[in-house]
Design an enzyme around this catalytic site. Structure first.
Site, short mmCIF file in Angstrom:
data_model
loop_
_atom_site.label_atom_id
_atom_site.label_comp_id
_atom_site.label_asym_id
_atom_site.label_seq_id
_atom_site.Cartn_x
_atom_site.Cartn_y
_atom_site.Cartn_z
NE ARG A 124 -0.76 0.83 -4.51
CZ ARG A 124 -0.82 1.97 -3.81
NH1 ARG A 124 0.29 2.66 -3.59
NH2 ARG A 124 -1.97 2.40 -3.35
NE ARG A 202 -7.14 -1.80 -2.49
CZ ARG A 202 -6.95 -0.48 -2.36
NH1 ARG A 202 -6.87 0.06 -1.16
NH2 ARG A 202 -6.83 0.29 -3.44
CG ASP A 321 1.25 6.68 2.63
OD1 ASP A 321 0.56 7.69 2.42
OD2 ASP A 321 1.02 5.58 2.10
#
Length: 430
Positions: A124, A202, A321
């Protein structure tokens, strides 16, 4: 015909745009905000971003995926595909295994990229840095270290208060994520998040230690790989990247904790392995070899679908989002955020400065149903993996295949906005 199937529609050429005189103020420099800024400049508007982070050197996050529908947007940005390709995952298949390590099914991507366009899966922070730098090159005005405390709009004005300063624009885009302040103004009330019932552990890490371990070396020594282990109400996905030199993994599990406890926090190896009791030894090895500072415990929040993304006077819109958090299993959150920026830039171009509010209402109408349907794919994919009848899966192993819907992936947000805007505006004015 499947919905939104106009991926082959022609978009206007990339000639130098005619200045529109529209000043777009964007709160948030995530993928939604950065894409909106770049696309606004491409279509003749000026764009300014207010971002809370004080530095652009923050390499946050781990793996993020961009589908073929968003790679169409990357392709219009000169030099970007060439910069993304070397740092992204390259694999022709996803191997599914039972939680004990036994093989279930191998899904090959086949001609998907050839038919729909390239996919990009990578870190990312690294991908964001490439796109952020491109926005700066285009002349996007990015102000860092900004704390936006208020959004406001009247019949003639719209803007925000940031660091105590009143900043004006023609339209404002709230790209400030799941904790959006813009949402309260748009809705007229505080929309609190809810637990989704799931959380994820994660990590993203160097793969050198994995390469030395007999349990995990096959995942990284032969280039990039993609493997998923499935069990009752848990799935564990792992991918090696950059020719096996780096490694990313994530596993989703049931979690009913209150979101007020915090949405992201350092993970605990023992807690993670306890949830994986009875699972394949290579899965435990992956978790155990993860450096403590790389392990993240991230709760998945949920919000009810918003009745609108546009403020009462039509001058503020939510994107990304802030408007619609996606579950990771949709593999579309970032792509839909990018589509949003492309759509808004076109709508503003076609509406013009005098009636820019029409552009935001048209954007909502063009995007709303597509986003709602795409959001649902996150739930259906998760349930297909978590709720599978594992006693009968050998009879029909294709039941756990990741669906690759043409109406999602073979979509051109820019072309679709040009096509739909005249009809949508006509409906709105009636």
């Amino acid at each position: 015909m499947a919905p939104f199937m106009d991926g082959t529609a022609e978009s206007p050429p990339n000639n130098k745009p005619k200045p529109s005189g529209i000043h777009v103020l964007i709160v948030g420099a995530g993928f939604a905000g950065i894409t909106a800024a770049i696309e606004c400049v491409r279509h003749g508007h000026t764009a300014q971003i207010l971002e809370s982070y004080k530095s652009t050197n923050v390499q946050l996050g781990d793996i993020i995926s961009f589908g073929s529908n968003s790679s169409r947007i990357f392709k219009r940005w000169p030099g970007i595909p060439e910069k993304l390709d070397p740092i992204c995952h390259r694999s022709e298949k996803l191997e599914y295994r039972y939680w004990n390590g036994e093989h279930i099914y191998t899904q090959y991507w086949g001609t998907e990229e050839e038919n729909f366009g390239k996919r990009y899966n990578g870190h990312r922070g690294e991908i964001h840095k490439i796109i952020f730098d491109y926005a700066i090159e285009l002349g996007v005005d990015v102000k860092l270290g900004q704390k936006v405390t208020e959004y406001f709009e009247t019949d003639t004005e719209v803007g925000v208060v940031s660091n105590g300063e009143r900043i004006m624009a023609d339209v404002v885009l709230g790209a400030d994520g799941v904790r959006s302040k813009a949402r309260t103004l748009v809705l007229g009330y505080n929309d609190a998040p809810k637990p989704s019932g799931y959380a994820v552990y994660r990590a993203w890490m160097d793969s050198s230690e994995l390469a030395k371990n007999d349990l995990t070396k096959d995942l990284v020594l032969n280039g990039d790989s993609h493997t998923g282990w499935l069990g009752p109400d848990i799935h564990f996905l792992a991918a090696s990247i950059k020719n096996g030199k780096e490694f990313s993994w994530v596993f989703t599990h049931r979690d009913e904790r209150n979101v007020d406890e915090g949405w992201s926090e350092p993970g605990n190896h023992e807690d993670a392995c306890k949830l994986l009791e009875g699972w394949a030894p290579e899965v435990h090895a992956i978790v155990r070899m993860t450096p403590p500072e790389k392990l993240v415990d991230w709760k998945l929040v949920y919000r009810d679908p918003l009745p609108t993304w546009v403020s009462p006077k039509g001058r503020i819109a939510l994107i990304g989002d802030a408007a619609h958090p996606f579950l990771p299993t949709s593999i579309q959150g970032a792509s839909q955020a990018m589509e949003e920026g492309s759509c808004i830039a076109v709508c503003l171009e076609l509406a013009g400065k005098k009636i820019a509010a029409d552009a935001l209402r048209a954007y909502e109408k063009i995007r709303y149903e597509r986003v709602r349907l795409t959001q649902k794919t996150g739930e259906t994919t998760r349930d297909a993996w978590h709720k599978a009848d594992f006693t009968k899966l050998k009879e029909n192993p294709e039941a756990i295949k990741l669906k690759r819907e043409e109406w999602v992936l073979n979509h051109d947000a820019e072309a679709h906005a040009y096509k739909m805007f005249p009809e949508v505006v006509k409906e709105l004015r009636q």
